[in-house]
Motif scaffolding. Structure first.
Motif, PDB file in Angstrom:
ATOM      1  N   SER A 186     -30.152   6.333 -17.312  1.00  0.00           N
ATOM      2  CA  SER A 186     -29.510   7.006 -16.184  1.00  0.00           C
ATOM      3  C   SER A 186     -30.412   8.080 -15.589  1.00  0.00           C
ATOM      4  CB  SER A 186     -28.186   7.641 -16.633  1.00  0.00           C
ATOM      5  OG  SER A 186     -27.637   8.428 -15.597  1.00  0.00           O
ATOM      6  N   ALA A 187     -30.386   8.180 -14.274  1.00  0.00           N
ATOM      7  CA  ALA A 187     -31.189   9.197 -13.592  1.00  0.00           C
ATOM      8  C   ALA A 187     -30.567  10.580 -13.733  1.00  0.00           C
ATOM      9  CB  ALA A 187     -31.335   8.839 -12.114  1.00  0.00           C
ATOM     10  N   LYS A 188     -29.296  10.637 -14.110  1.00  0.00           N
ATOM     11  CA  LYS A 188     -28.591  11.918 -14.197  1.00  0.00           C
ATOM     12  C   LYS A 188     -28.536  12.465 -15.619  1.00  0.00           C
ATOM     13  CE  LYS A 188     -24.885  10.270 -11.988  1.00  0.00           C
ATOM     14  NZ  LYS A 188     -23.551  10.248 -11.336  1.00  0.00           N
ATOM     15  N   ILE A 189     -29.278  11.879 -16.531  1.00  0.00           N
ATOM     16  CA  ILE A 189     -29.203  12.313 -17.921  1.00  0.00           C
ATOM     17  C   ILE A 189     -29.872  13.671 -18.105  1.00  0.00           C
ATOM     18  CG2 ILE A 189     -31.358  11.173 -18.576  1.00  0.00           C
ATOM     19  CD1 ILE A 189     -30.022  10.468 -21.253  1.00  0.00           C
ATOM     20  N   THR A 190     -29.277  14.503 -18.934  1.00  0.00           N
ATOM     21  CA  THR A 190     -29.841  15.818 -19.246  1.00  0.00           C
ATOM     22  C   THR A 190     -30.662  15.719 -20.523  1.00  0.00           C
ATOM     23  OG1 THR A 190     -27.917  16.438 -20.572  1.00  0.00           O
ATOM     24  CG2 THR A 190     -27.850  16.952 -18.205  1.00  0.00           C
ATOM     25  N   PRO A 191     -31.569  16.668 -20.772  1.00  0.00           N
ATOM     26  CA  PRO A 191     -32.372  16.621 -22.004  1.00  0.00           C
ATOM     27  C   PRO A 191     -31.507  16.583 -23.263  1.00  0.00           C
ATOM     28  CG  PRO A 191     -33.336  18.164 -20.461  1.00  0.00           C
ATOM     29  CD  PRO A 191     -32.020  17.751 -19.868  1.00  0.00           C
ATOM     30  N   GLY A 192     -30.413  17.373 -23.284  1.00  0.00           N
ATOM     31  CA  GLY A 192     -29.546  17.384 -24.456  1.00  0.00           C
ATOM     32  C   GLY A 192     -28.887  16.046 -24.693  1.00  0.00           C
ATOM     33  N   LEU A 193     -28.392  15.426 -23.632  1.00  0.00           N
ATOM     34  CA  LEU A 193     -27.753  14.113 -23.757  1.00  0.00           C
ATOM     35  C   LEU A 193     -28.780  13.058 -24.137  1.00  0.00           C
ATOM     36  CD1 LEU A 193     -25.399  12.193 -23.528  1.00  0.00           C
ATOM     37  CD2 LEU A 193     -25.699  12.178 -21.044  1.00  0.00           C
ATOM     38  N   GLN A 194     -29.981  13.167 -23.604  1.00  0.00           N
ATOM     39  CA  GLN A 194     -31.038  12.223 -23.959  1.00  0.00           C
ATOM     40  C   GLN A 194     -31.339  12.280 -25.454  1.00  0.00           C
ATOM     41  OE1 GLN A 194     -34.971  13.078 -22.343  1.00  0.00           O
ATOM     42  NE2 GLN A 194     -35.351  10.900 -22.055  1.00  0.00           N
ATOM     43  N   ARG A 195     -31.410  13.492 -25.992  1.00  0.00           N
ATOM     44  CA  ARG A 195     -31.673  13.662 -27.419  1.00  0.00           C
ATOM     45  C   ARG A 195     -30.534  13.090 -28.259  1.00  0.00           C
ATOM     46  NH1 ARG A 195     -31.492  18.566 -27.416  1.00  0.00           N
ATOM     47  NH2 ARG A 195     -29.467  18.890 -28.392  1.00  0.00           N
TER      48      ARG A 195
END
Length: 216
Positions: free
Chosen positions: A190-199
């Motif tokens: 997703s282009a809207k993913i945040t660093p925290g959610l990515q981790r």
């Protein structure tokens, strides 16, 4: 010839002045009205800005007083708002206090009020829907919880990645790890993913026995 030319110029100038005077008498009120409208519009605009600023400051003071109250949730929930946006903000704060104080029932009620607030900005109502879904008690049937997050995971929705993360957790909870990993891989794309959610998504994929795209 010079005297004649001078006379003609004087006559011409008199004619111009007469015409100008006639135009002023006929249409001068239009110019006056235009000036009054411009000045009045500017004055009204300044008055409106001052009113909006004062209203916002008063609302902010009311919120701060509500937050400092002994029963902040109940106090915030009773604030009289001047517009739907203020009502939604107060509702979110009341819900946050209630949920933090283990009063989930009242918190969900406040979120339902925000969701039902006509004219409230969509981001406030959708955030309330997400928080409501997260606040559902553990004994809530899986299908009900899944449906709540699916409604927020539609393409283009502001909280789509977060809702999909919850759908992946529900899939893992029910033993459908393949679906969970597939959803999480979509979250990572997703282009809207945040660093925290990515981790979190990456760690959960590994924990579920899946492989990250970069490791394939």
């Amino acid at each position: 010839m010079s005297q004649t030319d001078s006379f003609i110029e004087e006559v011409t100038e008199e004619v111009r002045r007469d015409r100008l005077f006639t135009l002023i008498k006929k249409w001068g009120w239009v110019a006056v009205l235009a000036v009054l409208l411009i000045v009045g519009g500017a004055a009204y605009n300044e008055y409106r800005k001052a009113t909006v600023k004062a209203e916002a400051e008063a609302f902010g003071d009311t919120l701060l007083a509500g937050i400092d109250a002994d029963d902040a949730g109940a106090t915030l929930g009773k604030i009289e708002a001047a517009n739907p946006q203020q009502a939604a903000i107060a509702g979110h704060l009341a819900a946050a206090d209630a949920l933090a104080g283990d009063n989930a029932e009242f918190g969900i009620q406040q979120l339902d009020t925000v969701i039902a607030t006509e004219g409230a900005p969509a981001v406030y109502t959708e955030l309330a829907q997400l928080k409501r879904a997260l606040a559902l008690p553990p004994e809530t049937p899986v299908e009900e919880r899944r449906a709540a997050f699916e409604a927020l995971a539609v393409p283009g929705a502001p909280f789509q990645p977060l809702a999909e993360e919850q759908l992946a957790l529900i899939a893992a909870e029910t033993g459908d790890t393949d679906t969970a990993v597939e959803i999480l891989r979509g979250v990572l794309a997703s282009a809207k993913i945040t660093p925290g959610l990515q981790r979190r998504a990456s760690e959960l994929i590994v924990a579920l026995g899946g492989e990250l795209a970069s490791a394939q």
